[in-house]
Design a protein around this motif. Structure first.
Motif, PDB file in Angstrom:
ATOM      1  N   THR A 194       2.660  14.146  -8.990  1.00 52.37           N
ATOM      2  CA  THR A 194       3.651  15.227  -9.002  1.00 52.37           C
ATOM      3  C   THR A 194       4.137  15.484 -10.427  1.00 52.37           C
ATOM      4  O   THR A 194       4.270  16.635 -10.845  1.00 52.37           O
ATOM      5  CB  THR A 194       4.834  14.875  -8.087  1.00 52.37           C
ATOM      6  OG1 THR A 194       4.342  14.589  -6.771  1.00 52.37           O
ATOM      7  CG2 THR A 194       5.833  16.002  -8.011  1.00 52.37           C
ATOM      8  N   ARG A 195       4.403  14.413 -11.184  1.00 49.97           N
ATOM      9  CA  ARG A 195       4.825  14.571 -12.589  1.00 49.97           C
ATOM     10  C   ARG A 195       3.723  15.238 -13.409  1.00 49.97           C
ATOM     11  O   ARG A 195       3.985  16.121 -14.217  1.00 49.97           O
ATOM     12  CB  ARG A 195       5.177  13.215 -13.197  1.00 49.97           C
ATOM     13  CG  ARG A 195       6.562  12.732 -12.854  1.00 49.97           C
ATOM     14  CD  ARG A 195       6.978  11.577 -13.747  1.00 49.97           C
ATOM     15  NE  ARG A 195       5.976  10.508 -13.788  1.00 49.97           N
ATOM     16  CZ  ARG A 195       6.102   9.325 -13.194  1.00 49.97           C
ATOM     17  NH1 ARG A 195       7.193   9.030 -12.530  1.00 49.97           N
ATOM     18  NH2 ARG A 195       5.151   8.422 -13.272  1.00 49.97           N
ATOM     19  N   GLN A 196       2.463  14.823 -13.187  1.00 49.81           N
ATOM     20  CA  GLN A 196       1.346  15.414 -13.917  1.00 49.81           C
ATOM     21  C   GLN A 196       1.187  16.898 -13.564  1.00 49.81           C
ATOM     22  O   GLN A 196       0.939  17.724 -14.443  1.00 49.81           O
ATOM     23  CB  GLN A 196       0.052  14.660 -13.627  1.00 49.81           C
ATOM     24  CG  GLN A 196      -0.012  13.301 -14.291  1.00 49.81           C
ATOM     25  CD  GLN A 196      -1.290  12.534 -13.942  1.00 49.81           C
ATOM     26  OE1 GLN A 196      -1.977  12.852 -12.994  1.00 49.81           O
ATOM     27  NE2 GLN A 196      -1.568  11.507 -14.735  1.00 49.81           N
ATOM     28  N   GLN A 197       1.348  17.224 -12.286  1.00 51.37           N
ATOM     29  CA  GLN A 197       1.255  18.625 -11.879  1.00 51.37           C
ATOM     30  C   GLN A 197       2.350  19.458 -12.546  1.00 51.37           C
ATOM     31  O   GLN A 197       2.094  20.559 -13.027  1.00 51.37           O
ATOM     32  CB  GLN A 197       1.370  18.753 -10.356  1.00 51.37           C
ATOM     33  CG  GLN A 197       0.120  18.370  -9.613  1.00 51.37           C
ATOM     34  CD  GLN A 197       0.311  18.487  -8.100  1.00 51.37           C
ATOM     35  OE1 GLN A 197       1.422  18.361  -7.585  1.00 51.37           O
ATOM     36  NE2 GLN A 197      -0.789  18.706  -7.398  1.00 51.37           N
ATOM     37  N   LYS A 198       3.564  18.922 -12.567  1.00 51.67           N
ATOM     38  CA  LYS A 198       4.678  19.629 -13.192  1.00 51.67           C
ATOM     39  C   LYS A 198       4.401  19.835 -14.682  1.00 51.67           C
ATOM     40  O   LYS A 198       4.599  20.928 -15.217  1.00 51.67           O
ATOM     41  CB  LYS A 198       5.980  18.853 -12.986  1.00 51.67           C
ATOM     42  CG  LYS A 198       7.198  19.552 -13.497  1.00 51.67           C
ATOM     43  CD  LYS A 198       8.460  18.766 -13.204  1.00 51.67           C
ATOM     44  CE  LYS A 198       9.665  19.485 -13.760  1.00 51.67           C
ATOM     45  NZ  LYS A 198      10.896  18.731 -13.552  1.00 51.67           N
ATOM     46  N   VAL A 200       0.839  -1.203   0.000  1.00 43.33           N
ATOM     47  CA  VAL A 200       0.000   0.000   0.000  1.00 43.33           C
ATOM     48  C   VAL A 200       0.874   1.253   0.000  1.00 43.33           C
ATOM     49  O   VAL A 200       0.606   2.207  -0.722  1.00 43.33           O
ATOM     50  CB  VAL A 200      -0.960  -0.014   1.221  1.00 43.33           C
ATOM     51  CG1 VAL A 200      -1.687   1.307   1.354  1.00 43.33           C
ATOM     52  CG2 VAL A 200      -1.942  -1.164   1.133  1.00 43.33           C
ATOM     53  N   SER A 201       1.940   1.232   0.785  1.00 41.53           N
ATOM     54  CA  SER A 201       2.811   2.409   0.828  1.00 41.53           C
ATOM     55  C   SER A 201       3.529   2.591  -0.509  1.00 41.53           C
ATOM     56  O   SER A 201       3.763   3.718  -0.946  1.00 41.53           O
ATOM     57  CB  SER A 201       3.799   2.328   1.985  1.00 41.53           C
ATOM     58  OG  SER A 201       4.672   1.250   1.814  1.00 41.53           O
ATOM     59  N   ALA A 247       3.983   5.657  -5.485  1.00 37.04           N
ATOM     60  CA  ALA A 247       3.893   5.670  -6.953  1.00 37.04           C
ATOM     61  C   ALA A 247       2.822   6.667  -7.416  1.00 37.04           C
ATOM     62  O   ALA A 247       3.030   7.410  -8.386  1.00 37.04           O
ATOM     63  CB  ALA A 247       3.584   4.267  -7.481  1.00 37.04           C
ATOM     64  N   LEU A 248       1.687   6.679  -6.717  1.00 34.82           N
ATOM     65  CA  LEU A 248       0.621   7.623  -7.066  1.00 34.82           C
ATOM     66  C   LEU A 248       1.072   9.062  -6.847  1.00 34.82           C
ATOM     67  O   LEU A 248       0.815   9.947  -7.683  1.00 34.82           O
ATOM     68  CB  LEU A 248      -0.647   7.328  -6.258  1.00 34.82           C
ATOM     69  CG  LEU A 248      -1.469   6.112  -6.705  1.00 34.82           C
ATOM     70  CD1 LEU A 248      -2.600   5.842  -5.718  1.00 34.82           C
ATOM     71  CD2 LEU A 248      -2.018   6.322  -8.092  1.00 34.82           C
TER      72      LEU A 248
END
Length: 118
Positions: free
Chosen positions: A16-20, A4-5, A10-11
């Motif tokens: 974070t990549r999508q936000q960037k 789960v962690s 990974a999520l």
């Protein structure tokens, strides 16, 4: 629990990549918009400040003609309404309706030709 962690990490990494990416895209689009706005302002200034521009002359002529046609249609509609309410002869009202039809035909032709220019 370790699984789960790992999924959470990974999520978070993916988000974070999508936000960037989205921030970079937004910055690029904002800069492009500013460039386009500047170009539009230049064109508008040219059209406004160059009275010899044929496009501006045509536009102004069409606006003047449109005002005249709209005023004619409005005046005829008012006359028809006034004469209908006052009980005037049907023959007089029919003449006005014929003139109104002609004025509306002129307006339609004017609208079509202005659409071709614009």
């Amino acid at each position: 629990p370790a699984n789960v962690s790992e999924i959470k990490r990974a999520l978070i990494k993916m988000i974070t990549r999508q936000q960037k990416f989205l921030r970079t895209t937004l910055t690029r689009i904002t800069i492009e918009k500013l460039d386009i706005d500047g170009s539009l302002e230049t064109v508008v200034e040219f059209l406004i400040n160059d009275p010899s521009s044929k496009l501006v002359q045509k536009y102004n002529r069409f606006i003047d003609q449109m005002d005249s046609v709209v005023n004619l249609v409005f005046a005829l509609e008012l006359k028809i309404a006034n004469q209908s309410n006052s009980g005037k002869a049907v023959n007089d009202i029919d003449k006005l309706k014929t003139r109104l039809d002609e004025a509306l035909a002129i307006k339609v032709m004017h609208d079509e030709s202005s659409n071709k220019i614009v």
